[in-house]
Design an enzyme around this catalytic site. Structure first.
Site, mmCIF file in Angstrom:
data_model
loop_
_atom_site.group_PDB
_atom_site.id
_atom_site.type_symbol
_atom_site.label_atom_id
_atom_site.label_comp_id
_atom_site.label_asym_id
_atom_site.label_seq_id
_atom_site.Cartn_x
_atom_site.Cartn_y
_atom_site.Cartn_z
ATOM 1 N N GLN A 186 33.178 36.202 32.647
ATOM 2 C CA GLN A 186 33.310 37.406 32.062
ATOM 3 C C GLN A 186 34.595 37.543 31.414
ATOM 4 O O GLN A 186 34.584 38.371 30.248
ATOM 5 C CB GLN A 186 33.234 38.416 33.064
ATOM 6 N N ALA A 208 34.159 33.172 45.051
ATOM 7 C CA ALA A 208 34.995 32.238 45.798
ATOM 8 C C ALA A 208 36.154 31.999 45.222
ATOM 9 O O ALA A 208 37.322 32.037 46.278
ATOM 10 C CB ALA A 208 34.122 30.979 45.616
ATOM 11 N N GLN A 218 38.000 34.093 43.898
ATOM 12 C CA GLN A 218 38.812 35.586 44.298
ATOM 13 C C GLN A 218 39.433 35.468 45.715
ATOM 14 O O GLN A 218 40.466 36.020 46.142
ATOM 15 C CB GLN A 218 37.807 36.682 44.028
ATOM 16 N N HIS A 238 32.306 43.049 39.563
ATOM 17 C CA HIS A 238 31.436 42.914 40.617
ATOM 18 C C HIS A 238 31.878 43.423 41.928
ATOM 19 O O HIS A 238 33.195 43.274 42.444
ATOM 20 C CB HIS A 238 31.235 41.247 40.755
#
Length: 348
Positions: A41, A101, A103, A124
């Site tokens: 993103q 993962a 993050q 998200h």
């Protein structure tokens, strides 16, 4: 907010007419938006924000492919491209766009730079919704917000360059400053959303995980494979099976459905196709609905999240992923697809 009727249900949405880009720019004129993560993103959102006139910097690890990609996209080391910690320190809005993962792994580093009044932005709801599993618990004196474009970062960027917008959901988990609503809507407009519809972090992640595993990717690949296999087993050539299964849908029909709806598609196809589609669609719905119900229960229970965390955090995840993708890539159906794409007129 505009009130829109969706099939008898009224929703309040934000459009670019009522919240124009100029208003978003003015709202965030004193902010520094730090994009952490330049993978899926990150590029689309960062480039759209930059092109729309916002103050954007990138936080990425040096000597990585994504650092090099950021440089090739025009981000300047020491000016608009920094190591992750420096970008977190400089940013007043931190857009946390690493993988789920990623993050989890980087959270201790990011958290210490979340000083009072800053905003933490997600695309998200995973990290916050499953905080007992991820350990992502933000400080109470910051805003925690979400803008989730309904598509890939590549699509977001491509549609922006075409003068179009990709619809996005938005949510506020925590409003410490009283400015969270204006911040999140401004960012949603800034990244190039067509319109914004409200949700919450839990609903976003539940719908997103269901969609990814369902009609967006998992279910559609399963349906493609099933129809292709039946056609091949009954003597149809790979070219015929692929064209009837994938090519006609993606190249001809779905763009028309996107423009006009499925009812229009039914009304504008042959009477034979009409009759068959109307007779069979409910059978497919009834056959697949129990699978979707099971899927949603697994998402709501957190089981899908835990499977993702367990799998994606392993050191050999990329190697195992490549094996699974190779199975798809090397299948006859997608080998046929590779050849069909080469034969499209624009490629000749």
């Amino acid at each position: 907010m505009a009130k829109i009727n969706f099939g008898g249900v009224t929703e309040e949405v934000v459009t670019r007419e009522e919240f124009p880009l100029a208003k978003a720019q003015d709202t965030l004129k004193e902010e520094t938006i730090a994009i952490i993560g330049y993978g899926v993103q990150g590029p689309g959102q960062a480039l759209n924000l930059r092109d729309n006139g916002f103050n954007v910097i990138i936080g990425q690890r040096k000597e990585s492919k994504t650092w090099d990609k950021a440089v090739s996209d025009g981000w300047v080391p020491g000016e608009t491209l920094f190591e992750i910690e420096e970008a977190c320190e400089k940013g007043t809005i931190i857009q946390y766009l690493l993988s789920d993962a990623g993050q989890i792994s980087l959270w201790p580093t990011v958290k210490k730079h979340l000083t009072a009044g800053k905003a933490l932005y997600f695309s998200h709801g995973f990290g916050i919704t499953y905080k007992e599993r991820t350990g992502i618990v933000p400080p109470e004196d910051i805003d925690v917000i979400l803008v989730a474009p309904k598509g890939s970062g590549t699509s977001l960027r491509r549609m922006f360059l075409e003068g179009r917008g990709l619809n996005s959901s938005y949510a506020i988990f925590q409003d410490a400053t009283g400015k969270a609503k204006d911040r999140v809507v401004s960012l949603g407009i800034g990244v190039g959303s067509g319109y914004l519809f409200p949700t919450d972090f839990k609903k976003e992640v539940y719908s997103d995980l269901t969609g990814e595993r369902g009609t967006l990717m998992g279910a559609i690949q399963g349906i493609f494979a099933a129809q292709y296999d039946v056609l091949r087993a009954n003597g149809h050539s790979p070219s015929e099976a692929f064209n009837e299964t994938v090519e006609e849908l993606t190249q001809s029909l779905m763009p028309l459905v996107a423009e006009n709806g499925m009812d229009w598609m039914y009304a504008n196809c042959s009477t034979t196709a009409q009759r068959g589609a109307l007779d069979w669609w409910k059978k497919f719905r009834d056959a697949s609905k129990p699978v979707f119900e099971e899927l949603y229960k697994e998402v709501a229970a957190g089981n899908e999240a835990q499977r993702s965390i367990d799998s994606n955090s392993k050191s050999d995840y990329r190697e195992k992923l490549e094996v699974e993708l190779k199975e798809l890539r090397d299948s006859e159906m997608w080998q046929a697809g590779s050849e069909v794409r080469k034969l499209r007129p624009e490629n000749n």
